[in-house]
Design a protein around this motif. Structure first.
Motif, mmCIF file in Angstrom:
data_model
loop_
_atom_site.group_PDB
_atom_site.id
_atom_site.type_symbol
_atom_site.label_atom_id
_atom_site.label_comp_id
_atom_site.label_asym_id
_atom_site.label_seq_id
_atom_site.Cartn_x
_atom_site.Cartn_y
_atom_site.Cartn_z
ATOM 1 N N HIS A 12 11.980 7.900 -3.038
ATOM 2 C CA HIS A 12 12.163 6.680 -3.831
ATOM 3 C C HIS A 12 10.864 5.921 -4.086
ATOM 4 O O HIS A 12 10.884 4.876 -4.742
ATOM 5 C CB HIS A 12 13.166 5.754 -3.143
ATOM 6 N N LEU A 13 9.773 6.439 -3.571
ATOM 7 C CA LEU A 13 8.500 5.745 -3.775
ATOM 8 C C LEU A 13 7.953 6.099 -5.156
ATOM 9 O O LEU A 13 7.804 7.276 -5.498
ATOM 10 C CB LEU A 13 7.489 6.141 -2.691
ATOM 11 N N GLY A 14 7.683 5.094 -5.947
ATOM 12 C CA GLY A 14 7.175 5.325 -7.295
ATOM 13 C C GLY A 14 5.679 5.610 -7.302
ATOM 14 O O GLY A 14 5.004 5.427 -6.288
ATOM 15 N N PRO A 15 5.160 6.035 -8.437
ATOM 16 C CA PRO A 15 3.737 6.365 -8.545
ATOM 17 C C PRO A 15 2.826 5.155 -8.335
ATOM 18 O O PRO A 15 1.648 5.308 -8.030
ATOM 19 C CB PRO A 15 3.599 6.922 -9.976
ATOM 20 N N ASP A 16 3.398 3.970 -8.468
ATOM 21 C CA ASP A 16 2.634 2.741 -8.236
ATOM 22 C C ASP A 16 2.746 2.277 -6.784
ATOM 23 O O ASP A 16 2.358 1.160 -6.444
ATOM 24 C CB ASP A 16 3.129 1.636 -9.172
ATOM 25 N N ALA A 17 3.290 3.161 -5.919
ATOM 26 C CA ALA A 17 3.477 2.869 -4.492
ATOM 27 C C ALA A 17 4.491 1.753 -4.257
ATOM 28 O O ALA A 17 4.490 1.120 -3.202
ATOM 29 C CB ALA A 17 2.155 2.561 -3.785
ATOM 30 N N CYS A 56 0.813 -1.223 0.000
ATOM 31 C CA CYS A 56 0.000 0.000 0.000
ATOM 32 C C CYS A 56 0.842 1.267 0.000
ATOM 33 O O CYS A 56 0.359 2.339 -0.338
ATOM 34 C CB CYS A 56 -0.946 -0.014 1.190
ATOM 35 N N GLY A 57 2.103 1.172 0.439
ATOM 36 C CA GLY A 57 2.991 2.326 0.412
ATOM 37 C C GLY A 57 2.978 3.189 1.656
ATOM 38 O O GLY A 57 3.799 4.099 1.790
ATOM 39 N N ALA A 58 2.080 2.932 2.579
ATOM 40 C CA ALA A 58 1.949 3.819 3.753
ATOM 41 C C ALA A 58 3.217 3.893 4.599
ATOM 42 O O ALA A 58 3.551 4.953 5.135
ATOM 43 C CB ALA A 58 0.771 3.366 4.611
ATOM 44 N N THR A 62 -7.567 4.846 0.341
ATOM 45 C CA THR A 62 -6.518 5.606 -0.344
ATOM 46 C C THR A 62 -5.239 5.653 0.488
ATOM 47 O O THR A 62 -5.279 5.506 1.718
ATOM 48 C CB THR A 62 -6.966 7.062 -0.599
ATOM 49 N N LEU A 63 -4.131 5.896 -0.190
ATOM 50 C CA LEU A 63 -2.844 6.028 0.499
ATOM 51 C C LEU A 63 -2.895 7.209 1.465
ATOM 52 O O LEU A 63 -2.418 7.127 2.591
ATOM 53 C CB LEU A 63 -1.714 6.210 -0.531
ATOM 54 N N GLU A 64 -3.488 8.300 1.008
ATOM 55 C CA GLU A 64 -3.593 9.494 1.849
ATOM 56 C C GLU A 64 -4.308 9.167 3.171
ATOM 57 O O GLU A 64 -3.875 9.577 4.244
ATOM 58 C CB GLU A 64 -4.343 10.587 1.080
ATOM 59 N N GLN A 65 -5.389 8.410 3.066
ATOM 60 C CA GLN A 65 -6.148 8.078 4.274
ATOM 61 C C GLN A 65 -5.382 7.101 5.156
ATOM 62 O O GLN A 65 -5.417 7.184 6.380
ATOM 63 C CB GLN A 65 -7.521 7.507 3.894
ATOM 64 N N ARG A 66 -4.667 6.172 4.534
ATOM 65 C CA ARG A 66 -3.877 5.220 5.331
ATOM 66 C C ARG A 66 -2.782 5.952 6.104
ATOM 67 O O ARG A 66 -2.519 5.652 7.271
ATOM 68 C CB ARG A 66 -3.273 4.129 4.431
ATOM 69 N N VAL A 67 -2.157 6.909 5.437
ATOM 70 C CA VAL A 67 -1.117 7.702 6.109
ATOM 71 C C VAL A 67 -1.741 8.507 7.254
ATOM 72 O O VAL A 67 -1.191 8.571 8.358
ATOM 73 C CB VAL A 67 -0.406 8.630 5.097
ATOM 74 N N ALA A 68 -2.892 9.096 6.993
ATOM 75 C CA ALA A 68 -3.588 9.868 8.038
ATOM 76 C C ALA A 68 -3.935 8.960 9.216
ATOM 77 O O ALA A 68 -3.783 9.355 10.378
ATOM 78 C CB ALA A 68 -4.852 10.511 7.462
ATOM 79 N N ASN A 69 -4.372 7.751 8.928
ATOM 80 C CA ASN A 69 -4.702 6.800 9.999
ATOM 81 C C ASN A 69 -3.471 6.447 10.818
ATOM 82 O O ASN A 69 -3.526 6.352 12.042
ATOM 83 C CB ASN A 69 -5.308 5.527 9.400
#
Ligand code: SF4
Ligand code: SF4
Length: 96
Positions: free
Chosen positions: A29-34, A7-9, A62-69
């Motif tokens: 270093h994180l690519g657009p595909d996470a 997921c990339g989080a 979403t990645l944004e929400q996972r990071v926020a969590n």
């Protein structure tokens, strides 16, 4: 065993000293595909990171929400916001 959903989080939320990566900001270093674009050369701290219960606790669409969590779970939301604002300010200054 908890599988990694890629997921990339964990490449965004935590601060990673070995990469000089601040809290809540995307690893360069994180690519657009996470996925990691430096996978074969990633630092030991990334090699040692394994999925655990945390990955399940932060699950979201979403990645944004996972990071926020993730940040909320550790009480780091406000600190991450300060880091983000400082980064935006320094980018703005660099452009002017
Ligand atoms: S947060 Fe967990 S599931 Fe997501 S990429 Fe990292 S180890 Fe894998
Ligand atoms: S170096 Fe790769 S694995 Fe490590 S945080 Fe960055 S993108 Fe993720």
């Amino acid at each position: 065993m908890i599988p990694c959903t890629k997921c990339g989080a964990c490449c965004v939320a935590p601060d990673i000293a070995a990469l000089d990566k601040p809290l809540g900001l995307v690893c360069p270093h994180l690519g657009p595909d996470a996925l990691c674009t430096q996978y074969d050369n990633r630092p030991q701290v990334c090699r040692d990171y394994a999925p655990d219960e945390l990955c399940l606790k932060i699950e979201a669409a979403t990645l944004e929400q996972r990071v926020a969590n993730y940040l909320a779970l550790f009480g780091l939301t406000a600190e991450a916001e300060v880091v983000k604002r400082a980064k935006l300010l320094s980018m703005k200054r660099a452009r002017s």
